[in-house]
Structures are given as structure tokens and as C-alpha cells.
Design a protein around this motif. Structure first.
Motif, PDB file in Angstrom:
ATOM      1  N   LEU A 140       1.065  -1.219  -0.053  1.00 14.42           N
ATOM      2  CA  LEU A 140      -0.117   0.000   0.013  1.00 14.42           C
ATOM      3  C   LEU A 140       0.824   1.269   0.067  1.00 14.42           C
ATOM      4  O   LEU A 140       1.914   1.344   0.663  1.00 14.42           O
ATOM      5  CB  LEU A 140      -0.619   0.038   1.477  1.00 14.42           C
ATOM      6  CG  LEU A 140      -1.542   1.202   1.730  1.00 14.42           C
ATOM      7  CD1 LEU A 140      -2.843   1.184   0.852  1.00 14.42           C
ATOM      8  CD2 LEU A 140      -2.095   0.972   3.172  1.00 14.42           C
ATOM      9  N   ARG A 141       0.485   2.239  -0.932  1.00 12.55           N
ATOM     10  CA  ARG A 141       1.421   3.350  -0.712  1.00 12.55           C
ATOM     11  C   ARG A 141       0.473   4.521  -0.958  1.00 12.55           C
ATOM     12  O   ARG A 141      -0.686   4.578  -1.364  1.00 12.55           O
ATOM     13  CB  ARG A 141       2.321   3.367  -2.198  1.00 12.55           C
ATOM     14  CG  ARG A 141       3.159   4.605  -2.290  1.00 12.55           C
ATOM     15  CD  ARG A 141       3.504   4.956  -3.751  1.00 12.55           C
ATOM     16  NE  ARG A 141       2.326   5.321  -4.490  1.00 12.55           N
ATOM     17  CZ  ARG A 141       2.342   5.761  -5.843  1.00 12.55           C
ATOM     18  NH1 ARG A 141       3.435   5.495  -6.469  1.00 12.55           N
ATOM     19  NH2 ARG A 141       1.079   5.862  -6.636  1.00 12.55           N
ATOM     20  N   GLN A 142       0.926   5.577  -0.158  1.00 12.05           N
ATOM     21  CA  GLN A 142       0.006   6.888   0.035  1.00 12.05           C
ATOM     22  C   GLN A 142       0.906   8.201  -0.526  1.00 12.05           C
ATOM     23  O   GLN A 142       2.080   8.094  -0.211  1.00 12.05           O
ATOM     24  CB  GLN A 142      -0.543   7.026   1.257  1.00 12.05           C
ATOM     25  CG  GLN A 142      -1.322   8.083   1.312  1.00 12.05           C
ATOM     26  CD  GLN A 142      -1.874   8.606   2.900  1.00 12.05           C
ATOM     27  OE1 GLN A 142      -0.847   8.611   3.593  1.00 12.05           O
ATOM     28  NE2 GLN A 142      -2.831   9.072   3.081  1.00 12.05           N
ATOM     29  N   GLN A 143       0.425   8.929  -1.491  1.00 11.64           N
ATOM     30  CA  GLN A 143       1.072   9.850  -1.968  1.00 11.64           C
ATOM     31  C   GLN A 143       0.264  11.067  -2.040  1.00 11.64           C
ATOM     32  O   GLN A 143      -0.859  10.972  -2.273  1.00 11.64           O
ATOM     33  CB  GLN A 143       1.520   9.506  -3.391  1.00 11.64           C
ATOM     34  CG  GLN A 143       2.952   9.962  -3.709  1.00 11.64           C
ATOM     35  CD  GLN A 143       3.349   9.468  -5.258  1.00 11.64           C
ATOM     36  OE1 GLN A 143       2.784   8.338  -5.962  1.00 11.64           O
ATOM     37  NE2 GLN A 143       4.585   9.946  -5.826  1.00 11.64           N
ATOM     38  N   HIS A 144       0.475  12.227  -1.781  1.00 10.78           N
ATOM     39  CA  HIS A 144      -0.135  13.523  -1.695  1.00 10.78           C
ATOM     40  C   HIS A 144       0.075  14.421  -2.925  1.00 10.78           C
ATOM     41  O   HIS A 144       1.101  14.306  -3.410  1.00 10.78           O
ATOM     42  CB  HIS A 144      -0.094  14.051  -0.406  1.00 10.78           C
ATOM     43  CG  HIS A 144      -0.297  13.358   0.752  1.00 10.78           C
ATOM     44  ND1 HIS A 144      -1.522  12.751   0.964  1.00 10.78           N
ATOM     45  CD2 HIS A 144       0.613  12.898   1.923  1.00 10.78           C
ATOM     46  CE1 HIS A 144      -1.581  12.081   2.044  1.00 10.78           C
ATOM     47  NE2 HIS A 144      -0.221  11.973   2.784  1.00 10.78           N
ATOM     48  N   GLN A 145      -0.942  15.211  -2.982  1.00 12.10           N
ATOM     49  CA  GLN A 145      -0.908  16.378  -4.320  1.00 12.10           C
ATOM     50  C   GLN A 145      -0.295  15.603  -5.394  1.00 12.10           C
ATOM     51  O   GLN A 145       0.643  16.191  -6.050  1.00 12.10           O
ATOM     52  CB  GLN A 145       0.143  17.367  -3.639  1.00 12.10           C
ATOM     53  CG  GLN A 145      -0.431  18.357  -2.655  1.00 12.10           C
ATOM     54  CD  GLN A 145       0.368  19.381  -2.273  1.00 12.10           C
ATOM     55  OE1 GLN A 145       1.438  19.104  -1.356  1.00 12.10           O
ATOM     56  NE2 GLN A 145       0.328  20.455  -2.738  1.00 12.10           N
ATOM     57  N   HIS A 146      -0.916  14.542  -5.747  1.00 11.98           N
ATOM     58  CA  HIS A 146      -0.275  13.810  -6.844  1.00 11.98           C
ATOM     59  C   HIS A 146      -0.831  14.475  -8.319  1.00 11.98           C
ATOM     60  O   HIS A 146      -1.840  14.777  -8.235  1.00 11.98           O
ATOM     61  CB  HIS A 146      -1.194  12.136  -6.853  1.00 11.98           C
ATOM     62  CG  HIS A 146      -0.487  11.209  -7.846  1.00 11.98           C
ATOM     63  ND1 HIS A 146      -0.984  11.038  -9.080  1.00 11.98           N
ATOM     64  CD2 HIS A 146       0.341  10.510  -7.570  1.00 11.98           C
ATOM     65  CE1 HIS A 146      -0.358  10.157  -9.388  1.00 11.98           C
ATOM     66  NE2 HIS A 146       0.709   9.688  -8.624  1.00 11.98           N
ATOM     67  N   PRO A 147       0.068  14.307  -9.161  1.00  8.16           N
ATOM     68  CA  PRO A 147      -0.128  15.231 -10.323  1.00  8.16           C
ATOM     69  C   PRO A 147      -1.279  14.800 -11.203  1.00  8.16           C
ATOM     70  O   PRO A 147      -1.761  15.445 -11.731  1.00  8.16           O
ATOM     71  CB  PRO A 147       1.456  15.245 -11.184  1.00  8.16           C
ATOM     72  CG  PRO A 147       2.163  14.337 -10.243  1.00  8.16           C
ATOM     73  CD  PRO A 147       1.662  13.947  -8.988  1.00  8.16           C
ATOM     74  N   GLY A 148      -1.564  13.325 -11.049  1.00  8.04           N
ATOM     75  CA  GLY A 148      -2.388  12.949 -11.853  1.00  8.04           C
ATOM     76  C   GLY A 148      -4.025  12.965 -11.033  1.00  8.04           C
ATOM     77  O   GLY A 148      -4.860  12.270 -11.495  1.00  8.04           O
ATOM     78  N   PHE A 150      -5.596  15.815  -9.968  1.00  4.93           N
ATOM     79  CA  PHE A 150      -6.074  17.215  -9.487  1.00  4.93           C
ATOM     80  C   PHE A 150      -5.790  17.676  -8.268  1.00  4.93           C
ATOM     81  O   PHE A 150      -6.578  18.143  -7.570  1.00  4.93           O
ATOM     82  CB  PHE A 150      -7.499  16.841  -9.863  1.00  4.93           C
ATOM     83  CG  PHE A 150      -8.041  16.659 -11.217  1.00  4.93           C
ATOM     84  CD1 PHE A 150      -8.008  17.101 -12.485  1.00  4.93           C
ATOM     85  CD2 PHE A 150      -8.190  14.988 -11.395  1.00  4.93           C
ATOM     86  CE1 PHE A 150      -8.269  16.614 -13.517  1.00  4.93           C
ATOM     87  CE2 PHE A 150      -8.570  14.519 -12.564  1.00  4.93           C
ATOM     88  CZ  PHE A 150      -8.618  15.272 -13.574  1.00  4.93           C
ATOM     89  N   GLY A 151      -4.524  17.236  -7.722  1.00  2.54           N
ATOM     90  CA  GLY A 151      -4.035  17.875  -6.390  1.00  2.54           C
ATOM     91  C   GLY A 151      -4.414  17.111  -5.123  1.00  2.54           C
ATOM     92  O   GLY A 151      -4.138  17.309  -4.060  1.00  2.54           O
ATOM     93  N   LYS A 152      -5.230  15.889  -5.670  1.00  6.22           N
ATOM     94  CA  LYS A 152      -5.681  15.141  -4.307  1.00  6.22           C
ATOM     95  C   LYS A 152      -4.684  14.049  -4.174  1.00  6.22           C
ATOM     96  O   LYS A 152      -3.492  14.039  -4.574  1.00  6.22           O
ATOM     97  CB  LYS A 152      -7.110  14.491  -4.553  1.00  6.22           C
ATOM     98  CG  LYS A 152      -8.159  15.206  -4.993  1.00  6.22           C
ATOM     99  CD  LYS A 152      -8.659  15.916  -3.501  1.00  6.22           C
ATOM    100  CE  LYS A 152      -9.413  17.277  -3.555  1.00  6.22           C
ATOM    101  NZ  LYS A 152      -9.666  17.854  -2.043  1.00  6.22           N
ATOM    102  N   SER A 153      -4.795  13.447  -3.207  1.00 10.16           N
ATOM    103  CA  SER A 153      -4.004  12.071  -2.928  1.00 10.16           C
ATOM    104  C   SER A 153      -4.402  10.912  -3.911  1.00 10.16           C
ATOM    105  O   SER A 153      -5.421  10.531  -3.873  1.00 10.16           O
ATOM    106  CB  SER A 153      -4.095  11.874  -1.123  1.00 10.16           C
ATOM    107  OG  SER A 153      -3.844  13.043  -0.597  1.00 10.16           O
ATOM    108  N   ASP A 154      -3.225  10.166  -3.617  1.00 10.30           N
ATOM    109  CA  ASP A 154      -3.407   8.815  -4.417  1.00 10.30           C
ATOM    110  C   ASP A 154      -2.896   7.674  -3.434  1.00 10.30           C
ATOM    111  O   ASP A 154      -2.064   7.798  -2.778  1.00 10.30           O
ATOM    112  CB  ASP A 154      -2.334   9.020  -5.486  1.00 10.30           C
ATOM    113  CG  ASP A 154      -2.225   7.624  -6.397  1.00 10.30           C
ATOM    114  OD1 ASP A 154      -3.018   7.404  -7.403  1.00 10.30           O
ATOM    115  OD2 ASP A 154      -1.288   6.971  -6.119  1.00 10.30           O
TER     116      ASP A 154
END
Lengths: 244, 244
Positions: A140-148, A150-154
Motif C-alpha cells: 500500500l502506498r500513499q502519495q499526496h498532491q499527486h500530479p494525476g 487534480f491535487g488530491k492524494s493517491d
């Protein structure tokens, strides 16, 4: 004229609700009536969310910053590590249209309402033509302000899948290359994204010493509200602890 | 008059873009100018998303159904299973305003851009006054059309936390009760939600036989795009496999 009427009605109603000690106002505006959203915004309303033909606005009337719940904050991507246990080979792709031509596991974004394992199986099939079955969650990976996003987390989940077909017919719109690669080679190559290398090493560990070492398996439970079920993923619980 | 001008300009532009073979049009509309959203909707535009003072609309010009990426589909809730290893007791709460007064782990919704472990630690502190440190992820649940998520999906993660304070001062707005409960008692009681019972059994297994049996631990990696890091959670990888 109708917009002015709405403006005056809303101003009056909000003043009354404020006096009554209400905490917040919710306003649903169909997209074709969006001039009412502008009228409400001039009185301090903001978008809470909008989708297709409808927007929802809110005005916080309580003290301090708004304590209203936010809207969805994450998109979910799911990839499948499809391991052919008879050969020790794993299914990998290289994306078209990426600067970096690194090997990775096939995958993509979850459709609304789709279960994690179903996304993995569907995306693997769409990208590679390989049919497979969900076995477990590996990472499981969490990434914030994801470019793809719309500024939300992935949120990005990699699943372990078992193949039931082996003949690759990959999607040339999405993939540049697709192949069955020796798992140890994938774990060692520099031509893979860091997360792919890492999960390849984990999968190799499971392949050699038992998948029970690496798997999060799934159990289904009835939801508290009626008629629905949910899927819970965690380490396999030994029998004596299930009936403790 | 300005809205009419915009309507005519947009109709003309869309016709040209369609001829040029463009696949989609994106339109950003500030909330105070929402009459332009209505004008665009009358030409087939839909909301993609909206937040605070701004909305984003799309029109798909390609063949077949839209292949545009959707917006965030999940909210994220995180709870903390805070175990005092010296006593074998775990921190549990009962929610105020719930029909069912079942014991559960304290937790709540992630703030935008907040890491999983940080949400668990913050929510535990806000609800119970207990300070703690993130150790691992124990479980993951996915639920669709969640009543508290405006029809979106809910991802719910339970983390294992280690307490660094023990004096409960719980939030009476959110909680009816809060206590340190014997872990085996929590694993056995009928007065707990199914997911709480299940994770209590898992935690008991880890407490007795080693947390290495149940933990997903965290590693940090640099993101492919510059300047950011992400956190990856999976089963601990033994040293020989790290440098394979």
C-alpha cells in the motif's frame, strides 16, 4: 429577477438559521441553475463538491473553522503482480508516453464502486490480455498532491494475482512492451521503478519461503447498516485465535 | 449579454475543436461566475469536480464513452489500536450519537495531505487525550456507497500505535466512554463492532507471538517526480532479500 428573489430569500433564511443556532447550511444546485450558486457564493457559500449535473454548496454558521466533513480525498490505483508459479516469471509492462521506460506491474485507477481485487484483475486483462485471480494484497502506498489526481492524494495498492491464461496480447495504446520476466531478474534490474523493485523482492521472498509470509488476505463481513458487505484485508489469523 | 457572448464563443470554439479532432474540453469556472457553468452545461458540459471557490467542467469530444480520468473516489478513515504492552490493555471508545454502543478503536477521517500514521496519532489524541507513536498498519477495509461519504467509497485503515501517555481525558462531544480494556476481553466481547473484534484477535496474536506476524511496516521512497517522498507499507523484508 428570479435570481434576485432567490438572493433575498436565501439572505433572509440564513439570518433566521443563524439566530436559531444552526451550524451549517447545505445547498444543492443543478448545473443548469448555476446562477443560484453564484448568488449563494456572494453570501459566503462555497462548493463542497460537484459531479456531473449537480453541485453541493455549504455555508458554515458555527464558531471557528468549519467542522463539516470534507469530500473524497483519494483516488485509488491498483496494480497486479501476476506470478506464474510454474516458471517463476511475473507479468510486467512498460508504459507508453512516459519519459522513463521502467518495468512495472500492470494496473490503473479503480472505477467507482469497484473492489480492490476486481480493479487489479480488470486492469491486468485490459493492458495485457492475461486472465487472473485475486490472491492477496502485498503493499500500500500513499502519495499526496499527486500530479494525476487534480491535487488530491493517491492510494496505490499492489495485489498478488494468479494467472489462468498465459498468452500476452497487450494494449498498444497504453503499453510499449509487455512480457513474462523472471522474478529474480525483476528484483535485480535497474530498469524498474523503486516500488516495483521492492515488491518484486517481497514477492520473491514469498515465492521461496511461502506466500503466507507476505500476504494480506481477505475476509468478508456484513456492514453495520443493512444489506451490504465489506472486505477486510489483514494477515491471516491462525485458527486458535479466531475462536478465542 | 456577457453570458450570451460566452455561449456563442464557446459553441464556436467547441465546433472548431471537434473538427480539429480534440478529445475533450476542460473549463474552469469561479463560483461567482457560475452562470457560465450553466451556459456550458446547455452545450453538454458536466461538472468534473468543484471545491471551495472553483468548479471544473468537462466535455468529451472523442468516440464512445468518456475516457477522462475521474476525480477522487475515496475518503480515508484511520483508527489507532493503542496497546500498552506492559499491561496488555488496549484503548477503546464508544461513540456518542450511535444507535449501537459498541467498543471500537478511536479514529476519524484523514485531513487533506495527511499521512496515514499521522491521522491515527492525531485522532487518538483528539478523542482520548492519549499520546502515541505509529508502529505499523494492521488492516485495510474498503466499503462502497458509504452513507458518510456522500455516496463515495470509504477506505478504513487500522494502525498499531504505541502509547507514550496513559492518562485518559476523552472528548465528550465525540465519545460516550473511553477506557483501557484488557485485549483478550476485547477479542471476546460481543459489545464490539465485527472489525474491532477481528483486529483485537489479530493484535492478541501479535502480542503473544510477535508483532512481526501481523505488521505492515513503512519504508520511505523518493517519488519519480522531484522533491517529494512517499511511504510504502508492506510486510518486513528480511535483509538477504533487500540486497538480492
Amino acid at each position: 429577477a428570479l435570481t434576485l428573489l432567490f438572493f433575498l430569500f436565501l439572505a433572509d433564511a440564513v439570518a433566521r438559521w443563524r439566530e436559531e443556532g444552526r451550524l451549517a447550511v447545505w445547498l444543492h444546485v443543478p448545473i443548469l441553475q448555476s446562477r443560484f450558486a453564484a448568488a449563494a457564493a456572494s453570501q459566503g457559500f462555497d462548493f463542497h463538491h460537484a459531479e456531473q449535473g449537480s453541485s453541493t454548496l455549504t455555508l458554515w454558521l458555527g464558531e471557528g473553522p468549519s467542522r463539516l466533513p470534507g469530500y473524497a480525498t483519494h483516488q485509488l490505483g491498483v496494480a497486479g503482480a501476476v506470478l506464474d508459479e510454474s516458471t517463476g516469471k511475473v507479468l510486467v509492462v512498460q508504459d507508453r508516453n512516459k519519459t522513463l521506460n521502467a518495468w512495472k506491474f500492470p494496473g490503473g485507477l479503480a472505477n467507482p464502486g469497484e473492489d480492490i481485487g476486481d480493479t487489479a484483475v480488470r486492469e491486468v486483462f485490459e493492458e495485457t490480455g492475461i486472465k487472473s485471480e485475486f490472491k492477496s494484497i502485498l503493499s500500500l502506498r500513499q502519495q499526496h498532491q499527486h500530479p494525476g489526481a487534480f491535487g488530491k492524494s493517491d492510494m496505490y495498492i499492489i495485489c498478488r494475482l494468479q494467472p489462468s491464461s498465459f498468452d500476452i496480447r497487450f494494449c498498444r495504446q497504453e503499453c510499449l512492451r509487455c512480457e513474462w520476466m523472471d522474478l529474480q531478474e525483476l528484483a535485480r534490474t535497474k530498469d524498474a521503478t523503486p516500488i516495483t523493485s521492492n515488491v518484486a523482492k517481497l514477492l520473491l521472498y514469498g515465492y521461496r519461503e511461502g506466500f503466507g509470509k507476505i500476504d494480506l488476505t481477505m475476509r468478508e463481513f456484513p456492514a453495520v447498516y443493512t444489506g451490504r458487505f465489506y472486505k477486510l484485508y489483514h494477515r491471516e489469523l491462525p485458527q486458535p485465535y479466531r475462536n478465542i
